[in-house]
Scaffold this active site. Sequence first.
Site, PDB file in Angstrom:
ATOM      1  N   LYS A  84      16.246  12.617  -2.572  1.00 55.21           N
ATOM      2  CA  LYS A  84      14.924  13.241  -2.622  1.00 55.21           C
ATOM      3  C   LYS A  84      15.007  14.734  -2.923  1.00 55.21           C
ATOM      4  CE  LYS A  84      13.283  10.720   1.199  1.00 55.21           C
ATOM      5  NZ  LYS A  84      12.302  10.640   2.299  1.00 55.21           N
ATOM      6  N   PRO A  87       6.643  12.564  -0.212  1.00 57.88           N
ATOM      7  CA  PRO A  87       7.243  12.104  -1.473  1.00 57.88           C
ATOM      8  C   PRO A  87       8.549  11.367  -1.221  1.00 57.88           C
ATOM      9  CG  PRO A  87       6.778  14.483  -1.507  1.00 57.88           C
ATOM     10  CD  PRO A  87       6.609  14.015  -0.096  1.00 57.88           C
ATOM     11  N   GLU A  88       8.713  10.219  -1.869  1.00 56.86           N
ATOM     12  CA  GLU A  88       9.967   9.485  -1.787  1.00 56.86           C
ATOM     13  C   GLU A  88      10.663   9.582  -3.148  1.00 56.86           C
ATOM     14  OE1 GLU A  88       9.505   5.640   0.121  1.00 56.86           O
ATOM     15  OE2 GLU A  88       7.757   6.325   1.236  1.00 56.86           O
ATOM     16  N   ARG A 143       7.585   6.886  12.572  1.00 56.88           N
ATOM     17  CA  ARG A 143       6.874   6.508  11.348  1.00 56.88           C
ATOM     18  C   ARG A 143       6.171   5.164  11.537  1.00 56.88           C
ATOM     19  NH1 ARG A 143       8.333   9.571   7.050  1.00 56.88           N
ATOM     20  NH2 ARG A 143       6.239   9.013   6.459  1.00 56.88           N
TER      21      ARG A 143
END
Length: 289
Positions: A68, A2-3, A279
């Site tokens: 976040k 989740p961002e 990433r």
Amino acid sequence: MPELPEVEIVKRELKLHIENAVIEHIKLSEKVITGHKENKRTIVKNDLKSFTEQVTDSKILTVVRRGKYLNFSLQKQNQYFNLVSHLGMSGGYFIVDSPDQIAEENYRTHTHVTFKLSTNQYLVYADIRRFGELRIVPKISEFKPFVEMAPEYFEAHSKDAFIQKITDKRFSGMTIKQAIMDARVIPGVGNIYANEALFKSGIRPTRKAGRISKSRLSDLHAEMVKILDEAIVRGGSTISDYRNTSGGSGTMQDRFVIYQKKICPTCGKNVHTKVINTRNTFYCTECQR
Ligand SMILES: [Zn+2]
């Protein structure tokens, strides 16, 4: 993972259901209890006994988002404190009439902290990979991640603060992709939106942050603002590990132009992939310089 937009959606939904509710009871999973016995502090970052004692019978005054993180303001008698939560790689909050109502099996079988509310509903924290966090913070003004965090992207001074941080020697030597994923530079931009914003502003993700001109950084900031705003309007992105509090999904993934794409939508060349800081990074060597 989740961002910011996904956490923002969760926060908006939580606000509708849990504000003013009293937490009557807390149930912790075996994984959390065992983890704590082994001194791993799985998910709950405080001592379990004091966590349970303090949070039980407290009233949820409000829930806000910072970067976040979700920050629940709680009141117990005349005591005010915060419960700060991060969804980690795969955490999710669900509001259900009973914990077995979570539709997605992946989450239902990985519920770790279950709050029984005075509204007769349950607020459930589920987390498949268990990188998420719940932590009682007595004084939020002393919580280090918030102290160090850059302004929210929509704040008036966000762009100036962003450009100034990039020139700071702590960040100027990083690749630009790594820098924009650091909450001290701009909060809430994770891997997906970093890939998209860099493509839209024509900046190569591998470029050294400190060597990019101010006007290009300004363009990049504008693209990040646009993407985060649009993602919130579209209910976030649902890839594999994000669901909103009722188990639903967003549609921002339909708008991706470079993330997980094979062909550049602008020039038609093959999209280049590379791992930056663990990433997956997607970019076009023709369109991004
Ligand atoms: Zn291209």
